[in-house]
Write a protein that holds these residues in place. Structure first.
Motif, PDB file in Angstrom:
ATOM      1  N   VAL A  82       0.861  -1.174   0.000  1.00 50.49           N
ATOM      2  CA  VAL A  82       0.000   0.000   0.000  1.00 50.49           C
ATOM      3  C   VAL A  82       0.903   1.231   0.000  1.00 50.49           C
ATOM      4  O   VAL A  82       1.203   1.814   1.038  1.00 50.49           O
ATOM      5  N   THR A  83       1.369   1.579  -1.193  1.00 54.74           N
ATOM      6  CA  THR A  83       2.203   2.761  -1.395  1.00 54.74           C
ATOM      7  C   THR A  83       1.732   3.466  -2.660  1.00 54.74           C
ATOM      8  O   THR A  83       0.920   2.936  -3.413  1.00 54.74           O
ATOM      9  N   HIS A  84       2.270   4.642  -2.865  1.00 58.30           N
ATOM     10  CA  HIS A  84       1.971   5.436  -4.053  1.00 58.30           C
ATOM     11  C   HIS A  84       0.478   5.728  -4.191  1.00 58.30           C
ATOM     12  O   HIS A  84      -0.159   5.395  -5.180  1.00 58.30           O
ATOM     13  N   PHE A  85      -0.049   6.322  -3.147  1.00 59.39           N
ATOM     14  CA  PHE A  85      -1.430   6.788  -3.154  1.00 59.39           C
ATOM     15  C   PHE A  85      -1.433   8.216  -2.627  1.00 59.39           C
ATOM     16  O   PHE A  85      -0.407   8.736  -2.191  1.00 59.39           O
ATOM     17  N   THR A  86      -2.581   8.862  -2.687  1.00 62.47           N
ATOM     18  CA  THR A  86      -2.720  10.263  -2.299  1.00 62.47           C
ATOM     19  C   THR A  86      -3.658  10.380  -1.110  1.00 62.47           C
ATOM     20  O   THR A  86      -4.690   9.700  -1.062  1.00 62.47           O
ATOM     21  N   THR A  87      -3.297  11.254  -0.167  1.00 56.94           N
ATOM     22  CA  THR A  87      -4.173  11.545   0.965  1.00 56.94           C
ATOM     23  C   THR A  87      -4.411  13.048   1.026  1.00 56.94           C
ATOM     24  O   THR A  87      -3.585  13.838   0.554  1.00 56.94           O
ATOM     25  N   ALA A  88      -5.540  13.414   1.606  1.00 49.26           N
ATOM     26  CA  ALA A  88      -5.828  14.834   1.832  1.00 49.26           C
ATOM     27  C   ALA A  88      -6.671  14.970   3.092  1.00 49.26           C
ATOM     28  O   ALA A  88      -7.578  14.178   3.332  1.00 49.26           O
ATOM     29  N   ASN A  89      -6.332  15.967   3.868  1.00 49.89           N
ATOM     30  CA  ASN A  89      -7.113  16.305   5.049  1.00 49.89           C
ATOM     31  C   ASN A  89      -7.776  17.652   4.805  1.00 49.89           C
ATOM     32  O   ASN A  89      -7.096  18.645   4.555  1.00 49.89           O
ATOM     33  N   PHE A  90      -9.090  17.673   4.858  1.00 48.77           N
ATOM     34  CA  PHE A  90      -9.872  18.897   4.698  1.00 48.77           C
ATOM     35  C   PHE A  90     -10.398  19.301   6.063  1.00 48.77           C
ATOM     36  O   PHE A  90     -11.132  18.540   6.693  1.00 48.77           O
ATOM     37  N   ASP A  91     -10.035  20.477   6.530  1.00 53.23           N
ATOM     38  CA  ASP A  91     -10.565  20.947   7.805  1.00 53.23           C
ATOM     39  C   ASP A  91     -10.429  22.456   7.881  1.00 53.23           C
ATOM     40  O   ASP A  91      -9.665  23.066   7.133  1.00 53.23           O
ATOM     41  N   MET A  92     -11.162  23.045   8.813  1.00 57.08           N
ATOM     42  CA  MET A  92     -11.103  24.495   9.002  1.00 57.08           C
ATOM     43  C   MET A  92      -9.846  24.895   9.760  1.00 57.08           C
ATOM     44  O   MET A  92      -9.368  26.011   9.626  1.00 57.08           O
ATOM     45  N   ILE A  93      -9.324  23.976  10.565  1.00 56.56           N
ATOM     46  CA  ILE A  93      -8.063  24.152  11.281  1.00 56.56           C
ATOM     47  C   ILE A  93      -7.320  22.831  11.162  1.00 56.56           C
ATOM     48  O   ILE A  93      -7.904  21.768  11.377  1.00 56.56           O
ATOM     49  N   GLN A  94      -6.055  22.866  10.815  1.00 55.94           N
ATOM     50  CA  GLN A  94      -5.274  21.631  10.726  1.00 55.94           C
ATOM     51  C   GLN A  94      -4.835  21.216  12.128  1.00 55.94           C
ATOM     52  O   GLN A  94      -4.289  22.014  12.879  1.00 55.94           O
ATOM     53  N   HIS A  95      -5.097  19.953  12.467  1.00 54.10           N
ATOM     54  CA  HIS A  95      -4.766  19.411  13.775  1.00 54.10           C
ATOM     55  C   HIS A  95      -3.641  18.387  13.667  1.00 54.10           C
ATOM     56  O   HIS A  95      -3.351  17.877  12.588  1.00 54.10           O
ATOM     57  N   TYR A  96      -3.063  18.047  14.807  1.00 51.33           N
ATOM     58  CA  TYR A  96      -1.920  17.130  14.847  1.00 51.33           C
ATOM     59  C   TYR A  96      -2.220  15.773  14.211  1.00 51.33           C
ATOM     60  O   TYR A  96      -1.515  15.331  13.305  1.00 51.33           O
ATOM     61  N   ARG A  97      -3.244  15.050  14.691  1.00 50.68           N
ATOM     62  CA  ARG A  97      -3.477  13.678  14.235  1.00 50.68           C
ATOM     63  C   ARG A  97      -3.740  13.586  12.736  1.00 50.68           C
ATOM     64  O   ARG A  97      -3.141  12.744  12.069  1.00 50.68           O
ATOM     65  N   PRO A  98      -4.622  14.390  12.164  1.00 54.96           N
ATOM     66  CA  PRO A  98      -4.806  14.263  10.720  1.00 54.96           C
ATOM     67  C   PRO A  98      -3.557  14.675   9.937  1.00 54.96           C
ATOM     68  O   PRO A  98      -3.252  14.082   8.910  1.00 54.96           O
ATOM     69  N   THR A  99      -2.833  15.657  10.449  1.00 53.39           N
ATOM     70  CA  THR A  99      -1.616  16.065   9.746  1.00 53.39           C
ATOM     71  C   THR A  99      -0.614  14.913   9.723  1.00 53.39           C
ATOM     72  O   THR A  99      -0.050  14.587   8.672  1.00 53.39           O
ATOM     73  N   VAL A 100      -0.404  14.281  10.860  1.00 50.15           N
ATOM     74  CA  VAL A 100       0.573  13.193  10.941  1.00 50.15           C
ATOM     75  C   VAL A 100       0.005  11.892  10.375  1.00 50.15           C
ATOM     76  O   VAL A 100       0.654  11.224   9.569  1.00 50.15           O
TER      77      VAL A 100
END
Length: 185
Positions: free
Chosen positions: A135-153
């Protein structure tokens, strides 16, 4: 009903948990799938706007990952911790199977979940990789009004270290989600 005691919502969600947990097939009907099926049978107004129904109709996995006590349906007398737990575990396995197929072009989008879904995603990814899936070479994105630690990491950075790209997209959901939908057509 009073807050948390709306009979129709609690009855449907808790019944979906019971039916999913009672399914002995492997992997059986998931919690989210059961919600979609029951909602389709009930046919409430604006059914076509319900993501659970549309996923059920199109046979796209829709999974529910429950932290007991966090939802208003958990305080309702019809709630069964055993059924909710079993149904949520079933959905984790369905989700992990989907995550195992992300390699070489898959996409993961996290909308506004700062704790639970980033953790569930990271654990499902670990399960898939530990079982030998590439499971490599895929794309992730986090959409939020404020970026938080857990979704960022756990969504944007760590999962794509072996290959892939992660994005943090900051903005109001009522603007960003329609923009994303318009871009995809």
């Amino acid at each position: 009903g009073s807050f948390g005691m709306a009979e129709d919502t609690a009855a449907l969600v808790n019944e979906a948990a019971r039916q999913s947990a009672a399914s002995k097939e492997t992997p059986g009907e998931g919690f989210g799938e059961a919600v979609g099926r029951l909602l389709s049978q009930e046919a409430p107004p604006h059914l076509n706007r319900a993501l659970t129904h549309e996923c059920f109709r199109l046979k796209i996995p829709y999974t529910l990952h429950v932290a007991l006590g966090t939802d208003i349906v958990h305080q309702h007398p019809s709630a069964s911790g055993a059924a909710i737990g079993e149904a949520s575990l079933r959905d984790f396995r369905i989700f992990a199977a989907s995550v195992s197929r992300l390699g070489d072009g898959g996409v993961v989008l996290n909308f506004g979940s700062a704790v639970l879904m980033p953790e569930v995603f990271l654990k499902a990814l670990a399960v898939a990789r530990n079982l030998g899936f590439s499971v490599t070479h895929f794309t992730t994105a986090n959409f939020d009004m404020i970026q938080h630690y857990r979704p960022t990491v756990n969504v944007v950075q760590r999962p794509v270290l072996p290959g892939g790209k992660g994005y943090a997209i900051t903005g109001h959901h009522e603007i960003m989600i329609p923009l994303l939908a318009a871009e995809s057509f």
